[in-house]
Design a protein around this motif. Structure first.
Motif, mmCIF file in Angstrom:
data_model
loop_
_atom_site.group_PDB
_atom_site.id
_atom_site.type_symbol
_atom_site.label_atom_id
_atom_site.label_comp_id
_atom_site.label_asym_id
_atom_site.label_seq_id
_atom_site.Cartn_x
_atom_site.Cartn_y
_atom_site.Cartn_z
ATOM 1 N N ASP A 119 0.831 -1.216 0.000
ATOM 2 C CA ASP A 119 0.000 0.000 0.000
ATOM 3 C C ASP A 119 0.865 1.267 0.000
ATOM 4 O O ASP A 119 0.452 2.310 0.478
ATOM 5 N N TYR A 137 4.082 -0.478 -6.078
ATOM 6 C CA TYR A 137 2.636 -0.554 -5.802
ATOM 7 C C TYR A 137 2.132 0.845 -5.463
ATOM 8 O O TYR A 137 2.492 1.389 -4.427
ATOM 9 N N CYS A 140 -3.424 1.803 -2.697
ATOM 10 C CA CYS A 140 -4.599 1.086 -3.239
ATOM 11 C C CYS A 140 -5.719 2.032 -3.668
ATOM 12 O O CYS A 140 -6.394 1.782 -4.674
ATOM 13 N N THR A 266 -11.052 -0.705 -3.495
ATOM 14 C CA THR A 266 -9.708 -0.686 -2.883
ATOM 15 C C THR A 266 -9.251 -2.062 -2.387
ATOM 16 O O THR A 266 -8.087 -2.409 -2.544
ATOM 17 N N VAL A 269 -7.930 -4.102 -5.231
ATOM 18 C CA VAL A 269 -6.575 -3.668 -5.615
ATOM 19 C C VAL A 269 -5.569 -4.237 -4.620
ATOM 20 O O VAL A 269 -4.493 -4.702 -4.997
ATOM 21 N N LEU A 270 -5.953 -4.226 -3.347
ATOM 22 C CA LEU A 270 -5.080 -4.794 -2.313
ATOM 23 C C LEU A 270 -4.761 -6.262 -2.640
ATOM 24 O O LEU A 270 -3.603 -6.702 -2.590
ATOM 25 N N HIS A 273 -2.413 -6.583 -5.488
ATOM 26 C CA HIS A 273 -1.040 -6.277 -5.074
ATOM 27 C C HIS A 273 -0.403 -7.452 -4.316
ATOM 28 O O HIS A 273 0.796 -7.697 -4.452
#
Ligand code: NAP
Length: 284
Positions: A119, A137, A140, A266, A269-270, A273
């Motif tokens: 993050d 990265y 997020c 979000t 996206v986390l 990642h």
């Protein structure tokens, strides 16, 4: 009336592709794992944590939470975080911020190595976002805005995009991501002169201010796209964004709601990642 563009279809599409990636990793005997580190039990941290755990479960990603006491001394906190970082079964680490005031971020932000820093807490990952280096990265939330624009086919190349807010968790990195996609970006903040006029000049407005319903219809040009990152509670005690939705929806061509907008993307996206970190760590 503008099209209300929700986060769920975006999150679902990302989740679908992650599930396939995770299955492929598991077939190789690799189990991607997220570790959440939380100090104390702030309600907003707990709410995000619940969402993150549910999303990881949907994606087939392992997830654990390390809860630490609010009064943990700096040295003990650093030791705990180092242990999480050094755990070879952990691929991605999410540390809830802000931390209590006695904890010194200047030391802490370097403890999680960049590859596990999913993050964007470590300045090395922030630098990568600014350099357009895709091995890092982005935060997020900034990436979630980009995923929404992409999912709904909103072309930003050559477009005038105004981002209201310049924090390191949303506004600044988002401006860099937009620039990387060839948008012409204006970043506004609390000292911007005539904010409504600057926003009115934009074809896409992103509000990341943290002020309930501050962005009114006079900020929005007819047909503009509006992305609302804000999560606030209004005078009636209801969850609301930084945008006065009821006023702006009539002028916008597309607009994200709050809740059910950026916030719903979000955690996907986390998860994305975590999988990316897992692949890098395993040289895949
Ligand atoms: P932040 O660190 O408080 O930054 C707010 C930014 O807005 C600052 O750059 C500030 O300017 C600017 N600002 C404040 N008042 C303003 C005004 N009257 N006019 C113009 N600009 C103004 O907040 P953040 O962490 O970036 O978060 C922003 C919002 O996004 C919050 O509502 C937060 O809850 C939400 N958020 C949502 C998610 C999600 O998953 N959806 C995740 C993170 C954050 P200065 O720099 O000049 O002070």
């Amino acid at each position: 009336m503008g099209q209300v563009i929700k986060g769920k279809p975006v999150a679902d599409a990302i989740t679908q592709s992650i599930v396939k990636d995770v299955e492929a990793l598991k077939a190789k005997g690799i189990a991607p794992k997220l570790k959440i580190v939380r100090v104390g039990s702030r309600e907003d941290d707990l709410a995000y944590e619940r969402g993150a755990l549910t999303r990881m479960d949907k994606c087939g990603i392992l997830a654990e939470v390390l809860e630490l006491p609010l009064d943990i001394p700096q040295a003990d906190f650093v030791k705990e975080l180092k242990a999480v970082n050094d755990d070879p079964t952990v691929h991605g680490i999410l540390l809830f911020r802000p931390l209590p005031k006695h904890l010194n971020m200047d030391e802490i932000k370097f403890v999680v190595e960049p590859v596990k820093d999913i993050d964007c807490m470590n300045p090395i990952n922030a630098a990568k976002v600014f350099e357009g280096d895709k091995t890092g990265y982005p935060p997020c939330t900034s990436q979630a805005c980009m995923e929404i624009l992409d999912h709904y086919g909103i072309e930003i190349q050559g477009k005038k995009v105004t981002v209201v807010g310049r924090s390191m968790v949303v506004g600044k990195p988002l401006a860099m991501l937009l620039l990387d996609k060839n948008a012409t970006v204006t970043v506004c903040h609390s000292r911007t002169t005539d904010l409504p006029a600057v926003c009115r000049d934009a074809e896409v407005v992103v509000a990341a201010v943290g002020k309930a319903e501050m962005v009114k219809s006079d900020f929005i040009n007819q047909g503009a796209v509006v992305i609302d990152v804000g999560i606030n509670v209004n005078a009636e005690g209801n969850l609301c964004g930084d945008v006065k939705f009821d006023e702006c929806v009539d002028k916008a061509s597309m607009i994200t709601p709050v809740p059910a907008g950026v916030g719903s993307v979000t955690t996907s996206v986390l998860a994305k990642h975590v999988v990316k970190a897992c692949k890098i760590i395993n040289n895949i």
